[in-house]
Design a protein around this motif. Structure first.
Motif, PDB file in Angstrom:
ATOM      1  N   LYS A 186      52.351  -5.527  23.646  1.00  0.00           N
ATOM      2  CA  LYS A 186      51.265  -6.514  23.749  1.00  0.00           C
ATOM      3  C   LYS A 186      49.967  -5.928  23.169  1.00  0.00           C
ATOM      4  CE  LYS A 186      52.902  -8.907  27.888  1.00  0.00           C
ATOM      5  NZ  LYS A 186      52.794  -8.928  29.344  1.00  0.00           N
ATOM      6  N   ARG A 187      49.721  -4.653  23.494  1.00  0.00           N
ATOM      7  CA  ARG A 187      48.475  -4.018  23.009  1.00  0.00           C
ATOM      8  C   ARG A 187      48.470  -3.902  21.498  1.00  0.00           C
ATOM      9  NH1 ARG A 187      48.957   1.247  26.240  1.00  0.00           N
ATOM     10  NH2 ARG A 187      46.980   1.905  25.318  1.00  0.00           N
ATOM     11  N   LEU A 188      49.636  -3.605  20.925  1.00  0.00           N
ATOM     12  CA  LEU A 188      49.709  -3.499  19.463  1.00  0.00           C
ATOM     13  C   LEU A 188      49.431  -4.856  18.819  1.00  0.00           C
ATOM     14  CD1 LEU A 188      52.795  -1.102  19.152  1.00  0.00           C
ATOM     15  CD2 LEU A 188      50.444  -0.577  18.467  1.00  0.00           C
ATOM     16  N   LYS A 189      49.919  -5.922  19.464  1.00  0.00           N
ATOM     17  CA  LYS A 189      49.690  -7.279  18.942  1.00  0.00           C
ATOM     18  C   LYS A 189      48.191  -7.634  19.047  1.00  0.00           C
ATOM     19  CE  LYS A 189      51.949 -11.799  19.296  1.00  0.00           C
ATOM     20  NZ  LYS A 189      51.020 -12.735  19.901  1.00  0.00           N
ATOM     21  N   VAL A 190      47.604  -7.311  20.207  1.00  0.00           N
ATOM     22  CA  VAL A 190      46.168  -7.583  20.408  1.00  0.00           C
ATOM     23  C   VAL A 190      45.348  -6.789  19.383  1.00  0.00           C
ATOM     24  CG1 VAL A 190      44.230  -7.198  22.011  1.00  0.00           C
ATOM     25  CG2 VAL A 190      46.338  -8.243  22.837  1.00  0.00           C
ATOM     26  N   PHE A 191      45.784  -5.562  19.104  1.00  0.00           N
ATOM     27  CA  PHE A 191      45.067  -4.749  18.120  1.00  0.00           C
ATOM     28  C   PHE A 191      45.052  -5.450  16.759  1.00  0.00           C
ATOM     29  CE2 PHE A 191      45.151  -1.564  14.689  1.00  0.00           C
ATOM     30  CZ  PHE A 191      43.842  -1.126  14.809  1.00  0.00           C
ATOM     31  N   VAL A 192      46.219  -5.899  16.321  1.00  0.00           N
ATOM     32  CA  VAL A 192      46.306  -6.536  14.996  1.00  0.00           C
ATOM     33  C   VAL A 192      45.520  -7.848  14.977  1.00  0.00           C
ATOM     34  CG1 VAL A 192      47.890  -7.626  13.349  1.00  0.00           C
ATOM     35  CG2 VAL A 192      48.514  -5.454  14.441  1.00  0.00           C
ATOM     36  N   GLU A 193      45.673  -8.645  16.030  1.00  0.00           N
ATOM     37  CA  GLU A 193      45.057  -9.983  16.025  1.00  0.00           C
ATOM     38  C   GLU A 193      43.552  -9.956  16.310  1.00  0.00           C
ATOM     39  OE1 GLU A 193      47.383 -12.271  18.776  1.00  0.00           O
ATOM     40  OE2 GLU A 193      49.067 -12.428  17.377  1.00  0.00           O
ATOM     41  N   SER A 194      43.117  -9.073  17.219  1.00  0.00           N
ATOM     42  CA  SER A 194      41.707  -9.131  17.650  1.00  0.00           C
ATOM     43  C   SER A 194      40.851  -7.955  17.190  1.00  0.00           C
ATOM     44  CB  SER A 194      41.637  -9.204  19.177  1.00  0.00           C
ATOM     45  OG  SER A 194      42.356 -10.301  19.643  1.00  0.00           O
ATOM     46  N   SER A 195      41.449  -6.747  17.123  1.00  0.00           N
ATOM     47  CA  SER A 195      40.620  -5.574  16.827  1.00  0.00           C
ATOM     48  C   SER A 195      40.512  -5.304  15.319  1.00  0.00           C
ATOM     49  CB  SER A 195      41.174  -4.324  17.534  1.00  0.00           C
ATOM     50  OG  SER A 195      41.406  -4.586  18.904  1.00  0.00           O
ATOM     51  N   LEU A 196      41.603  -5.538  14.580  1.00  0.00           N
ATOM     52  CA  LEU A 196      41.530  -5.299  13.131  1.00  0.00           C
ATOM     53  C   LEU A 196      40.426  -6.130  12.451  1.00  0.00           C
ATOM     54  CD1 LEU A 196      45.086  -4.745  11.571  1.00  0.00           C
ATOM     55  CD2 LEU A 196      43.128  -3.198  11.569  1.00  0.00           C
ATOM     56  N   PRO A 197      40.206  -7.400  12.885  1.00  0.00           N
ATOM     57  CA  PRO A 197      39.110  -8.151  12.261  1.00  0.00           C
ATOM     58  C   PRO A 197      37.741  -7.464  12.396  1.00  0.00           C
ATOM     59  CG  PRO A 197      40.554  -9.647  13.429  1.00  0.00           C
ATOM     60  CD  PRO A 197      41.029  -8.257  13.753  1.00  0.00           C
ATOM     61  N   VAL A 198      37.551  -6.715  13.489  1.00  0.00           N
ATOM     62  CA  VAL A 198      36.269  -5.992  13.667  1.00  0.00           C
ATOM     63  C   VAL A 198      36.154  -4.908  12.584  1.00  0.00           C
ATOM     64  CG1 VAL A 198      34.927  -4.504  15.218  1.00  0.00           C
ATOM     65  CG2 VAL A 198      36.267  -6.394  16.164  1.00  0.00           C
ATOM     66  N   ILE A 199      37.283  -4.206  12.375  1.00  0.00           N
ATOM     67  CA  ILE A 199      37.293  -3.142  11.365  1.00  0.00           C
ATOM     68  C   ILE A 199      37.083  -3.756   9.975  1.00  0.00           C
ATOM     69  CG2 ILE A 199      38.745  -1.349  10.288  1.00  0.00           C
ATOM     70  CD1 ILE A 199      40.025  -1.162  13.246  1.00  0.00           C
ATOM     71  N   GLU A 200      37.716  -4.912   9.737  1.00  0.00           N
ATOM     72  CA  GLU A 200      37.544  -5.595   8.437  1.00  0.00           C
ATOM     73  C   GLU A 200      36.091  -6.034   8.240  1.00  0.00           C
ATOM     74  OE1 GLU A 200      42.167  -7.051   8.348  1.00  0.00           O
ATOM     75  OE2 GLU A 200      40.627  -8.520   8.850  1.00  0.00           O
ATOM     76  N   TYR A 201      35.450  -6.469   9.329  1.00  0.00           N
ATOM     77  CA  TYR A 201      34.041  -6.873   9.237  1.00  0.00           C
ATOM     78  C   TYR A 201      33.189  -5.687   8.764  1.00  0.00           C
ATOM     79  CZ  TYR A 201      29.264  -7.737  10.709  1.00  0.00           C
ATOM     80  OH  TYR A 201      27.889  -7.831  10.718  1.00  0.00           O
ATOM     81  N   TYR A 202      33.381  -4.529   9.417  1.00  0.00           N
ATOM     82  CA  TYR A 202      32.576  -3.360   9.039  1.00  0.00           C
ATOM     83  C   TYR A 202      32.968  -2.855   7.654  1.00  0.00           C
ATOM     84  CZ  TYR A 202      30.443  -3.148  13.645  1.00  0.00           C
ATOM     85  OH  TYR A 202      29.706  -3.440  14.766  1.00  0.00           O
ATOM     86  N   GLU A 203      34.234  -3.016   7.307  1.00  0.00           N
ATOM     87  CA  GLU A 203      34.718  -2.636   5.976  1.00  0.00           C
ATOM     88  C   GLU A 203      33.949  -3.436   4.907  1.00  0.00           C
ATOM     89  OE1 GLU A 203      38.786  -1.625   5.789  1.00  0.00           O
ATOM     90  OE2 GLU A 203      37.723  -0.207   4.480  1.00  0.00           O
ATOM     91  N   SER A 204      33.772  -4.732   5.176  1.00  0.00           N
ATOM     92  CA  SER A 204      33.083  -5.589   4.200  1.00  0.00           C
ATOM     93  C   SER A 204      31.624  -5.165   4.039  1.00  0.00           C
ATOM     94  CB  SER A 204      33.168  -7.059   4.619  1.00  0.00           C
ATOM     95  OG  SER A 204      32.293  -7.296   5.702  1.00  0.00           O
ATOM     96  N   LYS A 205      31.124  -4.396   4.999  1.00  0.00           N
ATOM     97  CA  LYS A 205      29.733  -3.916   4.908  1.00  0.00           C
ATOM     98  C   LYS A 205      29.687  -2.479   4.416  1.00  0.00           C
ATOM     99  CE  LYS A 205      27.366  -6.798   8.082  1.00  0.00           C
ATOM    100  NZ  LYS A 205      25.986  -6.836   7.763  1.00  0.00           N
ATOM    101  N   GLY A 206      30.845  -1.953   4.036  1.00  0.00           N
ATOM    102  CA  GLY A 206      30.910  -0.578   3.517  1.00  0.00           C
ATOM    103  C   GLY A 206      30.639   0.467   4.580  1.00  0.00           C
ATOM    104  N   MET A 207      30.938   0.156   5.853  1.00  0.00           N
ATOM    105  CA  MET A 207      30.575   1.078   6.937  1.00  0.00           C
ATOM    106  C   MET A 207      31.765   1.833   7.526  1.00  0.00           C
ATOM    107  SD  MET A 207      27.912  -1.429   8.854  1.00  0.00           S
ATOM    108  CE  MET A 207      27.593  -0.392  10.271  1.00  0.00           C
ATOM    109  N   VAL A 208      32.976   1.647   6.943  1.00  0.00           N
ATOM    110  CA  VAL A 208      34.157   2.256   7.563  1.00  0.00           C
ATOM    111  C   VAL A 208      34.560   3.555   6.870  1.00  0.00           C
ATOM    112  CG1 VAL A 208      36.621   1.936   8.038  1.00  0.00           C
ATOM    113  CG2 VAL A 208      35.034   0.045   8.411  1.00  0.00           C
TER     114      VAL A 208
END
Ligand SMILES: Nc1ncnc2c1ncn2[C@@H]1O[C@H](COP(=O)(O)OP(=O)(O)O)[C@@H](O)[C@H]1O
Ligand SMILES: O=c1ccn([C@@H]2O[C@H](COP(=O)(O)OP(=O)(O)O)[C@@H](O)[C@H]2O)c(=O)[nH]1
Ligand SMILES: [Mg+2]
Length: 232
Positions: A186-208
């Motif tokens: 369940k945690r792995l699914k939550v990571f992909v569905e909810s947490s990865l978008p946060v990383i993608e957001y910061y990625e789009s700002k060149g902050m990762v």
């Protein structure tokens, strides 16, 4: 001396005092200041079992940061017998994400109590709502409620395969209610569905800053160390 200053301030017209305090607070907000200090925050993100906690312990041994693990703060809240404890426990055992206001309050308190100006925040933000609410944290500053924006210097992302994360969590052996195969999935699914978008957001700002976290822990730390050495 301080008492004298406060007494003199009382003699000034109130609108003038308010204007002065607001101006100072606004300056602080623009510069990411907290209590007169410029606060540096780094988010450490990655899936469950990617090695966030392990590497954060290494970081604080070598660099002058305070490590705040959102998960640890929530587990401490459960153990303290707080009124929210049972609810937090249920959410964690189900592998879901605790409401933002609870986690953010614990983080805020820890930041203020920490008294340092450099923090690594491990395992937060876990979804877009966490991120948005944290970035517009409301603090009581200079007698007023003000919107103060705290944004990270950068985001350290531990990139690891699901199979490896699952293997590590099953071997973690810390007696956690969420380290069982059902909750791990369940945690792995939550990571992909909810947490990865946060990383993608910061990625789009060149902050990762992305790290290959599948390697052995000492090798991962070499890469982490290089990043922190360069920022010092
Ligand atoms: N690079 C690594 N290689 C193998 N095992 C690791 C590595 N990093 C951490 N571990 C182990 O994997 C488990 C999960 O690590 P942890 O740091 O708690 O991850 P997280 O905080 O991201 O869930 C722990 O038992 C830890 O000792
Ligand atoms: O900001 C956070 C951090 C953690 N958690 C909850 O706490 C659990 C454990 O988090 P932790 O970061 O300790 O787990 P890790 O990723 O390190 O295995 C998560 O699965 C969530 O249920 C949460 O809701 N919000
Ligand atoms: Mg952890």
């Amino acid at each position: 001396m301080r008492g004298g200053l406060v007494a003199s301030a009382r003699l000034l017209p109130r609108p003038l005092v308010r204007w002065f305090l607001q101006r100072r607070a606004q300056q602080d907000i623009n510069e990411n200041m907290l209590g007169g200090k410029k606060v540096k925050i780094i988010f450490v993100l990655g899936g469950p079992g990617s090695g966030k906690g392990t590497q954060c312990s290494n970081i604080v041994e070598h660099f002058d940061f305070i490590h705040l693990s959102a998960g640890e703060l929530l587990r401490a809240e459960i153990n303290s017998g707080s009124e929210n404890g049972t609810m937090i426990d249920t959410i964690i055992t189900e592998g879901k994400i605790v409401p933002s206001e609870i986690t953010i309050k614990l983080l805020q308190e820890a930041i203020i109590k920490g008294g340092n100006d450099k923090y690594i925040i491990d395992g937060f933000p876990r979804n877009e709502e966490n991120r948005v609410v944290f970035e517009s944290v409301t603090l009581v500053t200079y007698f007023q409620l003000l919107e103060i924006s705290i944004s990270p210097e950068f985001v350290l992302f531990f990139d690891c395969s699901e199979e490896e994360m699952e293997r590590r969590l099953l071997g973690r052996n810390q007696g956690r209610s969420d380290d069982n195969i059902e909750t791990i999935r369940k945690r792995l699914k939550v990571f992909v569905e909810s947490s990865l978008p946060v990383i993608e957001y910061y990625e789009s700002k060149g902050m990762v800053k992305k790290i290959d976290a599948t390697k052995p822990a000492p090798e991962v730390f070499e890469d982490v160390k290089a990043i922190f050495t360069h920022m010092a």
